[in-house]
Design an enzyme around this catalytic site. Sequence first.
Site: not given
Length: 263
Positions: A65, A113, A207-208
Site C-alpha cells: 500500500h 500487503d 507502514s512498511g
Amino acid sequence: MLLLLLLTNAFVLLPWAGAGRIIGGMVSKVRSRPYMAFLESKNATNIRNCGGFLIRPDAVLSAAHCVDMQGRPRVTVILGAHNISDEECSQQKISVARWFIHPQYSRERFKNDIVLLKLEQNATINEYVKCISIPKKNKHVRVGTKCNVPGWGWTSKEEDRTDVLREVELKVQKEKICQRTFSDYEPQSMICVGDEKRKKAVYKGDSGGPLVCNKKAHGIVSYGCDCNLFPEAFTRISHFAPWIHQQLKMFSLQDTPGSPSSD
C-alpha cells in the site's frame, strides 16, 4: 507505528494508511537499526511516506500500500538515516528502478500487503547501512515473543510527528485476538501483534517497517483499527519467502549483460 493512509476503516501503517506511527516508544540509538529505509512515494498530486528495510544491497521490502498510488509514483529510498529532516553524511538516497507488488495484493482488505523494491544502484554497506535477514518459509515466531518495530511515523493520534527514528516493543499475540477484531484476518499470511495495555503501537507513517524478532524481520507493518491501538495486523514474511526469493532471482537475471530483460 501505523500505516500511512486510511484507505478503509482499517488503519494502514504508513502514517496510518495502514499504520504509520510509533506510539509509546523511544528514540532509537544511532546506527542501531542500519537496515531501516525511509520511503517517499510521489505522484502528480500526493506524497506518501513509509518505512521499509534492506534485505539485499539492491532490494528493499515494504508494504504494497506504500506504493499503491494513482498513476505510477516516483519512489525514492533513504538509507542510513536517523534524523530524516537532516542531510546526514550517513544517508544514502537511492531511486527505485522498479518494484513488484504481490499479484494477490488487495488494497481494500490489505491482503498480501507486500512489495519488493529494486534499487537503481546497490547500497554501500557500512556501519550505517546493513541488510537484515528474513525467516525461511513458514518459520513462525512464537506467541508471546517480544519484538521491536522502528519507524518515523506519528507518535500520537493528534498527528504529532517525529523526524528522528523511534522504535517500540510489541508482543506477538494469539491469532484469535485479530480474528475477532478483523473480519479479513488470515493467520497464514498475517501476524497478530500489539500491546494489550494499549499504550504502545505503530501508527500512520510506520507502514512498511519491519517487525524484528530475534534479529530477523518477521513481519511488515500493514494495518490496524483507527478506533483502537490494539491489536494490529502485520504481513507475515515467512509465508511469502518463496515469492521473495523468486523475485530476487529475477533481479539478478535482469542485471546480467545480454539478458533479454536487461536494460
